[in-house]
Design a protein around this motif. Structure first.
Motif: not given
Length: 342
Positions: A101-102, A128-132, A136-141, A307-308
């Motif tokens: 996120a920006l 993840p926020e789309a505008q970032t 987007q390569i995002s892997v929370p695990e 937060g998060g």
């Protein structure tokens, strides 16, 4: 293999790397070992490929990370804003690492809300926020962004360009984000990558010395004060917390990074499932949460402290005073535990 839900994103990353020359890498504000490790791991890899690369951090990073190769080339945006802005405006590609996120880049956010340079995000935080970034390569695990970065570079056919110096930065990020593989590290893939990094010739013992056994005298005194004087237990909620005021930080000559890992200490106590750390800043209170036994630190932080983060490791902040923040924490923790059966 790591589950990257959209493999086409990796192909786009590969094409961008192959077809751009001027690349900027940006970690999040207050970069930790994973953010700086990923940034310099990628920086050294791209330099090996002959690219013109700049790492631009929103602000300063902790002294204990100063050993990483390339660290002296990092630009600090809040101190070198003019030259950093010119480099960003002249770049062909921007890569965001370890944030989604920006708002996480603070002083740099307004610039990237206007800048139209193509952007790629590589990160392991959820939602993840789309505008970032467009890609987007995002892997929370993934245990860390460094682990994910290694995987992306491998899938892109760039593993042979990861130098030993780059590998040491990547290894450092994995170690700091998992507490030396003590948490968020249950996937075999993490250990496979660690083994590959060792095969690249990294000096594991020296890295651990620099990361974990290189404390200043003041930091150790601050840790003693935090544990011996400031740690409090909340037995009914199976929780413990530490709070440090601005005056206490000044008393122990606080430097950025000095409280790194303090929040983990309470989880070593038998029966504690939630640990919290409250650090008073000039106009807010920074909060860190750690948990075990199924307590969702990220959901708790998001609900009450804006937060998060990860399931067992999250952060937040409060605009209240330190005293009022602690009072609110105790109330909402009881509420959350009662509502969710903890």
């Amino acid at each position: 293999m790591m589950n990257i839900s959209d493999q086409s994103q990796v192909e786009i990353f590969k094409n961008y790397i192959n077809n751009t020359q001027k690349i900027v890498i940006v970690p999040h504000n207050n970069p930790d070992g994973d953010a700086l490790g990923a940034s310099l791991g990628l920086y050294n890899t791209l330099v090996e490929l002959g690219k013109k690369v700049s790492v631009i951090s929103p602000n300063e990073f902790p002294d204990f990370l100063n050993w990483m190769h390339g660290v002296n080339d990092v630009l600090i945006f809040d101190k070198q804003q003019k030259v950093a802005t010119e480099i960003i405006e002249d770049s062909e590609l921007v890569i965001f690492l370890d944030f989604n996120a920006l708002s996480r880049i603070k002083v740099m956010q307004p610039l990237f809300e206007k800048d139209e340079t193509p952007r790629i995000m590589i990160d392991h935080h959820p939602f993840p926020e789309a505008q970032t970034a467009e890609v987007q390569i995002s892997v929370p695990e993934a245990s860390s962004t460094c682990e994910l970065l290694f995987h992306v570079l491998s899938l892109s056919g760039l593993k042979s360009s990861i130098t030993t110096k780059a590998a040491e930065c990547i290894y450092a990020g994995i170690m700091t984000d998992t507490g030396s593989l003590n948490y968020n590290s249950s996937r075999p893939q993490t250990y496979h990558i660690v083994a590959e990094l060792l095969e690249m010739g990294i000096d594991k013992e020296n890295i651990h010395q620099m990361l974990f056994h290189n404390n200043s005298f003041d930091r150790m005194r601050l840790l003693g004060h935090a544990l011996g004087v400031k740690m409090q237990r909340l037995p009914e909620q199976k929780a413990a917390y530490i709070d440090l005021s601005k005056e206490e930080l000044q008393q122990f000559n606080f430097k950025p990074g000095d409280t790194e890992g303090f929040v983990n200490q309470a989880l070593w106590i038998e029966g504690v499932q939630v640990s919290a750390m409250f650090t008073e800043k000039n106009n807010m209170v920074k909060i860190s949460f750690r948990s075990r036994n199924g307590f969702p630190a990220n959901a708790f932080s998001e609900k009450y402290f804006g937060g998060g983060g990860h399931f067992n490791a999250a952060g937040g902040e409060s605009k209240l005073s330190l005293e009022e923040t602690l009072k609110r924490f105790k109330l909402v923790l009881k509420e959350f535990c009662d509502e969710n059966g903890f």
